[in-house]
Design an enzyme around this catalytic site. Structure first.
Site, PDB file in Angstrom:
ATOM      1  N   ARG A 288      -4.887   7.036  80.053  1.00 46.52           N
ATOM      2  CA  ARG A 288      -4.465   6.541  81.313  1.00 46.52           C
ATOM      3  C   ARG A 288      -5.504   5.534  81.665  1.00 46.52           C
ATOM      4  O   ARG A 288      -5.150   4.787  82.895  1.00 46.52           O
ATOM      5  CB  ARG A 288      -4.595   7.877  81.959  1.00 46.52           C
TER       6      ARG A 288
ATOM      7  N   GLU B 158     -14.659  20.873  73.694  1.00 47.00           N
ATOM      8  CA  GLU B 158     -14.925  22.429  73.748  1.00 47.00           C
ATOM      9  C   GLU B 158     -15.134  23.216  72.455  1.00 47.00           C
ATOM     10  O   GLU B 158     -15.837  24.076  72.242  1.00 47.00           O
ATOM     11  CB  GLU B 158     -13.964  23.208  74.913  1.00 47.00           C
TER      12      GLU B 158
END
Length: 182
Positions: free
Chosen positions: A69, A106
């Site tokens: 993006r 993560e």
């Protein structure tokens, strides 16, 4: 440096044009969807204009957009301020020789890559992405650009998720955001 709050009437339109989708891509996540911002011509133009107004005349020579993006916001900003656009991509997406920087997720790691020679020592860089969450991708982008001797002037995002404290990981690099999700 603390995040700056933009006091501009255009922010309300940008904020309302961003759709929040609960439980996507997994339960408990409130996904900030910018595709609805892109459909709103005025809000999208206002977002680009706010960035251009901030960076015009700052002697920025490179706008580095983070996949994917950052590729939407980066090129129009680069053109408007007279800078080149450099894509920072996920592994094996750029042809030719690249340099890469690994960062933690993560669960595991990822990398971003840039063409060798795309950015030169001493160039002044703006890093752009749609959102800052944990800050891992922006930190990797900063390290990658500084490895080639560039000066990262600022990081800019449309949206910040402040509860994830990503800006704290940027150290002394300034962060500019249009919309905070809190």
């Amino acid at each position: 440096m603390a995040n700056e709050v933009v006091k501009d009437q255009r922010i309300a339109g940008i904020t309302s044009a961003i759709r929040v989708i609960p439980d996507f891509p997994k339960p408990g996540i409130l996904f900030q969807d910018i595709t609805t911002l892109l459909l709103d011509v005025k809000a999208f133009k206002d977002a680009i204009d706010l960035f251009v107004e901030r960076y015009k005349g700052k002697n920025i020579t490179v706008v580095a957009g983070i996949e994917a993006r950052g590729f939407i916001f980066g090129p129009p900003i680069a053109l408007a301020i007279g800078a080149k656009f450099v894509p920072l991509r996920k592994p094996r997406k750029l042809p030719g020789p690249v340099i890469s920087e690994e960062y933690s997720l993560e669960y595991g790691t990822d990398k971003i890559e840039m063409h060798i020679g795309a950015v030169h020592e001493g160039e002044r860089v703006l890093i752009i992405d749609d959102l800052i969450a944990t800050g891992g991708t922006l930190c990797a982008a900063i390290k990658l650009l500084e490895r080639v001797g560039a000066e990262v002037v600022e990081c800019a995002c449309v949206i910040e998720l402040p509860e994830l404290k990503g800006k704290d990981k940027l150290g002394c690099k300034p962060l500019f955001v249009l919309v905070s999700s809190d």
